[in-house]
Design a protein around this motif. Structure first.
Motif, mmCIF file in Angstrom:
data_model
loop_
_atom_site.group_PDB
_atom_site.id
_atom_site.type_symbol
_atom_site.label_atom_id
_atom_site.label_comp_id
_atom_site.label_asym_id
_atom_site.label_seq_id
_atom_site.Cartn_x
_atom_site.Cartn_y
_atom_site.Cartn_z
ATOM 1 N N GLU A 62 4.955 11.061 -5.077
ATOM 2 C CA GLU A 62 3.969 10.912 -4.004
ATOM 3 C C GLU A 62 3.940 12.189 -3.155
ATOM 4 O O GLU A 62 4.816 12.396 -2.305
ATOM 5 N N TYR A 107 4.908 10.068 6.331
ATOM 6 C CA TYR A 107 3.770 10.389 5.473
ATOM 7 C C TYR A 107 2.850 11.368 6.198
ATOM 8 O O TYR A 107 2.815 11.405 7.434
ATOM 9 N N ALA A 111 -3.119 6.929 5.588
ATOM 10 C CA ALA A 111 -3.687 6.595 4.281
ATOM 11 C C ALA A 111 -2.671 6.806 3.160
ATOM 12 O O ALA A 111 -2.682 6.091 2.154
ATOM 13 N N ALA A 112 -1.789 7.783 3.314
ATOM 14 C CA ALA A 112 -0.775 8.041 2.290
ATOM 15 C C ALA A 112 0.163 6.858 2.151
ATOM 16 O O ALA A 112 0.681 6.583 1.060
ATOM 17 N N LYS A 155 -0.785 3.496 3.270
ATOM 18 C CA LYS A 155 -1.547 2.284 2.951
ATOM 19 C C LYS A 155 -2.233 2.345 1.587
ATOM 20 O O LYS A 155 -2.262 1.353 0.856
ATOM 21 N N ASP A 156 -2.780 3.501 1.246
ATOM 22 C CA ASP A 156 -3.598 3.596 0.038
ATOM 23 C C ASP A 156 -2.843 4.093 -1.191
ATOM 24 O O ASP A 156 -3.312 3.905 -2.317
ATOM 25 N N VAL A 157 -1.716 4.745 -0.976
ATOM 26 C CA VAL A 157 -0.968 5.304 -2.110
ATOM 27 C C VAL A 157 0.380 4.610 -2.276
ATOM 28 O O VAL A 157 0.622 3.922 -3.267
ATOM 29 N N HIS A 158 1.250 4.791 -1.290
ATOM 30 C CA HIS A 158 2.608 4.243 -1.419
ATOM 31 C C HIS A 158 2.601 2.725 -1.612
ATOM 32 O O HIS A 158 3.247 2.207 -2.522
ATOM 33 N N ASN A 159 1.868 2.023 -0.766
ATOM 34 C CA ASN A 159 1.880 0.558 -0.826
ATOM 35 C C ASN A 159 1.209 -0.010 -2.073
ATOM 36 O O ASN A 159 1.348 -1.198 -2.370
ATOM 37 N N HIS A 160 0.475 0.846 -2.820
ATOM 38 C CA HIS A 160 -0.194 0.386 -4.036
ATOM 39 C C HIS A 160 0.557 0.806 -5.308
ATOM 40 O O HIS A 160 0.103 0.513 -6.410
ATOM 41 N N SER A 161 1.690 1.479 -5.137
ATOM 42 C CA SER A 161 2.443 1.920 -6.316
ATOM 43 C C SER A 161 3.158 0.744 -6.964
ATOM 44 O O SER A 161 3.527 -0.236 -6.300
ATOM 45 N N LYS A 198 5.375 -2.411 -5.258
ATOM 46 C CA LYS A 198 5.025 -3.813 -5.478
ATOM 47 C C LYS A 198 6.211 -4.575 -6.067
ATOM 48 O O LYS A 198 6.504 -5.705 -5.666
#
Length: 337
Positions: free
Chosen positions: A36, A71, A75-76, A78-84, A88
């Protein structure tokens, strides 16, 4: 604006931390640091109880972990880390552990960066030093250039003695009270050195490029780990944190690092004591080649003679105590960098 996060996890049993939590957290940790690009900091910490703490406070501290996250922007996270996928998977596991009673609580605190202005006037020396030094060096070193740098392979090698000697090297670094500086991997000879130093109570600084983390790191990280984006930054940080170099058996990467140190010392761009751990005569052929270079007038004999070569860790560390730094000879003595 940098976006921060503090995640405070309290478990039921302190033994659960090292036995279960850290190994489970490992995949998310390494993914966040290596894959990331907008994750600035992703670290796992244990709080330290104050000397004046009550028994209850000490007990809670022993059962607490703090995940520190930074971060480049919200967005880094909410949109990247939390969607990895690692996030999950770890999140689902946390839910299971809460349900099973192994984790007592999880508290998440979002942090907003405050812009701190520069002082109106100062000597300018500290600002200049910070500007001249790579950011990773400033963050990682704590200003200690007296560590012992160890180069070693990311594989265990053929001879069992390679790993045995590696463990002794780590123990001896810790016994000297000096920080081990190494390539950040947890596997092979280098991993054995780091694990042994850590278990012996020594300080460990690992520096690993993001691209190599999936190959050279397995399980929980050892000591303090700095993830960088290039091999050159890795070397810059390692070199700036050590006044001794110990080279253990390894492959092309180990030899590349060793010869870069020789090159820098030969050109008056760096100086340190250099020792080769010649386990099972591993470096015998290499030393023969270097003597051949001397015979053919491509290398000064003083460079080879300055290397400390011993067959066991005990002999090597004893000899290193009284050895001289590897320094430039001939015209290179006057080179300025």
């Amino acid at each position: 604006m940098v976006h921060g996060l503090l995640v405070r996890v309290v478990v039921k049993d302190p033994a659960f931390i090292d036995a279960t939590f850290v190994p489970e957290f490992s995949r998310l940790y390494w993914h966040s640091n290596a894959a990331e690009k907008d994750t600035l900091t992703y670290e796992l910490h244990r709080p330290e109880a104050a000397d004046s703490a009550t028994d209850a406070e000490r007990d809670e501290a022993s059962r607490t972990l703090v995940i520190l996250e930074r971060y480049t922007n919200a967005a880094a996270l909410k949109d990247v880390h939390n969607h990895s996928e690692p996030f999950k998977g770890f999140g689902a596991w946390i839910g299971e552990m809460i349900g099973a009673g192994n984790i007592a609580s999880v508290k998440v605190e979002h942090l907003e960066e405050i812009a701190v202005p520069k002082p109106a006037a100062d000597s300018g020396e500290a600002e200049k030093a910070a500007a001249d030094a790579p950011a990773e060096v400033v963050a990682a070193t704590g200003g200690d250039p007296n560590g012992i740098l160890v180069f070693a392979g990311a594989r265990p090698g053929e001879a069992p003695l390679y790993m045995q000697h590696a463990e002794e090297v780590g123990q001896r670094v810790a016994a000297l009270g000096r920080r081990l500086v190494y390539g950040g991997g947890t596997v092979g000879v280098m991993g054995a050195v780091a694990s042994a130093a850590d278990k012996a109570g020594g300080k460990v600084l690992g520096v690993i490029p993001a691209a190599l983390a999936p190959r050279e790191a397995s399980g929980a990280p050892v000591g303090e780990v700095v993830v960088v984006d290039t091999m050159s930054k890795r070397k810059d940080i390692m070199f700036s944190n050590a006044s001794w170099l110990v080279v253990c058996p390894g492959g092309i990467g180990t030899l590349d690092e060793f010869f870069e140190v020789l090159t820098l010392c030969q050109l008056n761009a760096y100086r340190c004591r250099v020792g080769l751990l010649n386990t099972e005569n591993f470096f015998g052929p290499l030393l023969a080649m270097m003597r051949h270079l001397v015979a053919q007038k491509f290398l000064e004999a003083e460079t080879v003679d300055a290397l400390v070569v011993r067959n066991t860790p005990g002999e090597l560390f004893e000899a290193m105590e009284s050895a001289n730094d590897l320094v430039a000879v001939g015209f290179a003595k006057n080179l300025k960098w």
